[in-house]
Design a protein around this motif. Structure first.
Motif, PDB file in Angstrom:
ATOM      1  N   ARG A 273       6.759  20.652   0.059  1.00 57.84           N
ATOM      2  CA  ARG A 273       5.947  21.325   1.338  1.00 57.84           C
ATOM      3  C   ARG A 273       4.669  20.448   1.285  1.00 57.84           C
ATOM      4  O   ARG A 273       4.276  20.008   2.393  1.00 57.84           O
ATOM      5  N   LEU A 278      11.913  17.958   3.344  1.00 60.31           N
ATOM      6  CA  LEU A 278      12.826  18.888   3.248  1.00 60.31           C
ATOM      7  C   LEU A 278      14.197  18.477   2.354  1.00 60.31           C
ATOM      8  O   LEU A 278      14.420  17.263   2.537  1.00 60.31           O
ATOM      9  N   TYR A 302      18.673  21.777   5.568  1.00 60.85           N
ATOM     10  CA  TYR A 302      17.347  21.368   5.252  1.00 60.85           C
ATOM     11  C   TYR A 302      16.375  22.448   5.100  1.00 60.85           C
ATOM     12  O   TYR A 302      16.160  23.179   5.910  1.00 60.85           O
ATOM     13  N   THR A 303      15.733  22.245   3.793  1.00 62.17           N
ATOM     14  CA  THR A 303      14.763  23.462   3.843  1.00 62.17           C
ATOM     15  C   THR A 303      13.915  23.130   2.667  1.00 62.17           C
ATOM     16  O   THR A 303      13.925  21.862   1.763  1.00 62.17           O
ATOM     17  N   SER A 304      12.518  23.581   2.470  1.00 59.32           N
ATOM     18  CA  SER A 304      11.510  23.609   1.069  1.00 59.32           C
ATOM     19  C   SER A 304      11.109  24.941   0.961  1.00 59.32           C
ATOM     20  O   SER A 304      10.032  25.338   0.378  1.00 59.32           O
ATOM     21  N   ASN A 345      11.316  26.191   6.511  1.00 63.65           N
ATOM     22  CA  ASN A 345      12.498  25.739   7.362  1.00 63.65           C
ATOM     23  C   ASN A 345      12.148  26.878   8.570  1.00 63.65           C
ATOM     24  O   ASN A 345      12.681  27.960   8.505  1.00 63.65           O
TER      25      ASN A 345
END
Length: 393
Positions: A273, A278, A302-304, A345
């Protein structure tokens, strides 16, 4: 020789990507974001007319613009199109810095001898739109701060060139909110003492500003006066980030192992972040006392976000750890990275979750990583062999 620094920004990037793949969305008020409890990641100009803006709860956005169409968003599509734009720019520009998935800085100092910097940049912008189908705005000036502020104005007035002798006249009447490092808290603080325009801020004694804001006061004063010597950093793309933890004593304590993994995830997710990444691929590695090594890997949206990545890592660990044997090392790698301009996300997570992550990250940034953490990961204490590996192309 005065520097020539360009800031290029893809217009409503997520919206433009969706319209590129579906022309029926052109002219429709469009919101990219999560469900009813999610937040707006991006919105079209048609929606902005009604007061819709990024980071606003989707529920509120729909009250303002009930006719808007809400779409979840496709980070794989956005990443692919961002890469296409990057390749077009890199092919033509001498020095390129990719600031985010939809922003670029270019150092084209000296090109005025051959082409004329503004003409060259305008032709590049036309090439981007022609080859990718995505609209892009730009501003050309003497440093990164002025060119970035200029791009924001260019989206309303057309592409801008701000030579050195016109920097102050350009900046002076603008709101201090136009300065990139001025957030809501700083804006409210300065507004209470009557500082609302960049000119007023630039005329304020720098010592007083430093006392009010702290170490960032000097930097803010410089930006208000159009001073920014930061270089354009050549663009390189990171492949992955990872961390490993070697235990002082081999262990079979599954509860302890999962607690350490939770702490490792929290550490790496905070780094994602902070650097606006991501991840789409998660890998877990374990090494037994006899040095046998097992790895498990899976793809994720896709995420963090810690809570998503922690669950994924725990599931992979359960699949990898199949022997009743002590472990000497565990490791995590996040790969398949793409640039993301949001801290979590926003296509999946709620407004409450977004606020929680922002609050935790603000505390970590101000007081250090260990200032706040989840109880599950509090037992994670990096040892001398714990290392974040940065792999670049």
């Amino acid at each position: 020789m005065a520097r020539a620094i360009v800031h290029m920004d893809l217009d409503t990037f997520f919206v433009s990507c969706e319209r590129k793949t579906n022309s029926q969305l052109i002219g429709v008020p469009l919101i990219i974001g999560g469900g009813d409890r999610g937040v707006v990641a991006s919105c079209s100009y048609e929606a902005r007319v009604f007061g819709v803006r990024s980071a606003m709860p989707v529920k509120m956005a729909l009250r303002l613009c009930p006719q808007a169409k809400v779409m979840k968003g496709d980070m794989e599509l956005y990443s692919r199109l961002s890469h296409e734009v990057t390749e077009v720019i890199k092919e033509k520009a001498p020095i390129v810095e990719k600031a985010s998935i939809d922003e670029f800085y270019l150092d084209i100092t000296g090109l005025d001898k051959f082409f004329g910097c503004y003409k060259w940049t305008d032709e590049l912008a036309q090439s981007v739109t022609k080859e990718t189908g995505l609209p892009i705005s730009f501003a050309l000036s003497v440093n990164k701060t002025v060119s970035k502020i200029g791009t924001g104005e260019a989206k309303q007035k057309g592409n801008l060139e701000i030579p050195e002798n016109k920097v102050k006249p350009f900046l002076n009447p603008l709101s201090i909110q136009k300065i990139p490092m001025v957030g809501d808290v700083t804006f409210q603080l300065l507004s209470r003492i009557g500082i609302r325009t960049i000119q007023t801020l630039s005329e304020m004694p720098v010592e007083v500003l430093q006392q009010m804001i702290g170490k960032n006061g000097i930097e803010l004063w410089k930006k208000a006066n159009g001073i920014d010597n930061n270089p354009v950093e050549p663009y390189t793309e990171r492949k992955s980030i990872s961390t490993e933890h070697t235990f002082v004593h081999d262990t079979i304590d599954v509860h302890k192992l999962k607690a350490v993994l939770s702490g490792m995830v929290e550490k790496l997710a905070f780094q994602l972040r902070s650097e606006q990444w991501l991840t789409s691929t998660v890998t877990v590695k374990i090494r037994y006392a006899n040095f046998d090594t097992e790895t498990k890997q899976c793809r994720v949206q896709y995420t963090s976000a810690d809570h998503i990545l922690t669950k994924t890592v725990t599931d992979l660990f359960d699949k990898a750890y199949q022997r009743r044997m002590r472990l000497r090392l565990i490791g995590i790698r996040f790969s398949g990275l793409v640039r993301g301009t949001y801290q979590i996300n926003m296509f999946e997570d709620t407004e409450e979750m977004l606020s929680l992550y922002q609050a935790m990250d603000n505390i970590k940034n101000r007081f250090g990583y260990d200032a706040v953490m989840r109880c599950a990961g509090a037992t994670f204490k990096p040892n001398n062999k714990d290392e974040i590996l940065k792999r670049k192309l």
